[in-house]
Design a protein around this motif. Structure first.
Motif, short mmCIF file in Angstrom:
data_model
loop_
_atom_site.label_atom_id
_atom_site.label_comp_id
_atom_site.label_asym_id
_atom_site.label_seq_id
_atom_site.Cartn_x
_atom_site.Cartn_y
_atom_site.Cartn_z
N LEU A 1 0.83 -1.20 0.00
CA LEU A 1 0.00 0.00 0.00
C LEU A 1 0.86 1.26 0.00
CD1 LEU A 1 -2.86 1.18 0.11
CD2 LEU A 1 -2.71 1.05 2.61
N ALA A 2 1.94 1.26 0.77
CA ALA A 2 2.84 2.41 0.81
C ALA A 2 3.47 2.66 -0.56
CB ALA A 2 3.92 2.21 1.87
N VAL A 3 3.85 1.60 -1.26
CA VAL A 3 4.42 1.76 -2.59
C VAL A 3 3.36 2.27 -3.57
CG1 VAL A 3 5.50 0.55 -4.54
CG2 VAL A 3 6.25 0.06 -2.20
N LYS A 4 2.12 1.78 -3.44
CA LYS A 4 1.04 2.28 -4.29
C LYS A 4 0.81 3.77 -4.05
CE LYS A 4 -1.66 -1.92 -4.99
NZ LYS A 4 -2.96 -2.58 -4.75
N TYR A 5 0.83 4.16 -2.80
CA TYR A 5 0.65 5.57 -2.45
C TYR A 5 1.78 6.41 -3.03
CZ TYR A 5 0.16 9.78 0.37
OH TYR A 5 0.02 11.07 0.79
N ARG A 6 3.02 5.94 -2.86
CA ARG A 6 4.19 6.66 -3.37
C ARG A 6 4.10 6.78 -4.89
NH1 ARG A 6 9.55 3.74 -1.84
NH2 ARG A 6 8.98 2.47 -3.62
N ARG A 7 3.70 5.69 -5.55
CA ARG A 7 3.55 5.70 -7.01
C ARG A 7 2.49 6.71 -7.43
NH1 ARG A 7 0.36 1.19 -9.75
NH2 ARG A 7 -1.16 2.41 -8.65
N LEU B 1 -10.49 4.25 4.64
CA LEU B 1 -10.71 5.37 3.71
C LEU B 1 -9.51 5.57 2.80
CD1 LEU B 1 -12.49 7.91 6.05
CD2 LEU B 1 -13.48 6.64 4.15
N LEU B 2 -8.32 5.41 3.34
CA LEU B 2 -7.11 5.56 2.54
C LEU B 2 -7.09 4.53 1.40
CD1 LEU B 2 -4.42 7.03 2.15
CD2 LEU B 2 -3.40 5.40 3.74
N VAL B 3 -7.43 3.29 1.71
CA VAL B 3 -7.47 2.25 0.67
C VAL B 3 -8.54 2.59 -0.37
CG1 VAL B 3 -7.98 -0.18 0.22
CG2 VAL B 3 -6.50 0.45 2.14
N LEU B 4 -9.71 3.07 0.09
CA LEU B 4 -10.77 3.46 -0.85
C LEU B 4 -10.30 4.57 -1.78
CD1 LEU B 4 -13.74 3.31 -1.78
CD2 LEU B 4 -14.29 4.96 0.02
N VAL C 1 -7.57 6.49 -7.25
CA VAL C 1 -6.51 7.25 -7.89
C VAL C 1 -5.36 6.39 -8.38
CG1 VAL C 1 -6.99 9.38 -6.63
CG2 VAL C 1 -5.29 7.80 -5.74
N ALA C 2 -5.26 5.19 -7.89
CA ALA C 2 -4.12 4.32 -8.26
C ALA C 2 -4.42 3.55 -9.51
CB ALA C 2 -3.80 3.37 -7.12
#
Length: 169
Positions: free
Chosen positions: A37-43, A160-163, A168-169
């Motif tokens: 998840l952190a890598v998805k967010y960073r991407r 909520l963050l995952v949603l 956006v990912a």
């Protein structure tokens, strides 16, 4: 227009590196869901910055690096922002909320920030907006869209963050 390159400790990889990691079955299998998840967010952050730089370049017919034309970029951003504000206001008006006595506007006196303005007199002690629970992003909305299995072990913030990442990912 051009974002400053960031290769510090918080982001030692490129967008392509992160996309490669997220396609790599070995990486996905050997890391916790939190790391993935952190890598998805960073991407997603890197993709957003790249998209903004590309949009700015395209607006001025430049495909290559931007050099110091920050004022022109501000004009494009403001025009785009004004359109998004109007789209948001139109969407909000169409939601049939019980009370909606405000709208978003750009504050030219405060560096272009967005503020809420009353669209009618709001008597003291009365609401200026009432948004039904069904229209709110919350754990229930995340569960409904993502499924109980995905959000069962998450607190409300992370659900909520995952949603949001899903969209956006």
């Amino acid at each position: 227009c051009k974002p400053a390159p960031h290769r510090g400790p918080a982001s030692p990889t490129s967008l392509a590196d992160d996309e490669g990691l997220l396609r790599d079955p070995t990486f996905l299998a050997s890391h916790t869901p939190g790391v993935v998840l952190a890598v998805k967010y960073r991407r997603a952050q890197k993709a957003l910055l790249a998209s903004l730089a590309t949009e700015c370049a395209a607006a001025f017919g430049r495909e290559e690096e931007q050099k110091g034309d920050d004022e022109s970029c501000d004009i494009v951003v403001v025009e785009e922002l004004d359109g998004r504000i109007e789209a948001f206001n139109s969407w909000a008006r169409n939601q049939s909320w019980p009370v909606l006595r405000i709208e978003a506007r750009r504050l030219t006196s405060h560096g272009g920030r967005i503020g809420a303005f009353a669209t009618e007199d709001v008597p003291k002690g009365h609401s200026y907006v009432e948004i039904p629970e069904s229209a709110c992003l919350n754990a229930a909305a995340a569960t409904a869209e993502l499924g109980e299995g995905v959000v069962a072990h998450l607190d409300e913030f992370h659900a909520l963050l995952v949603l949001l990442l899903k969209h956006v990912a």
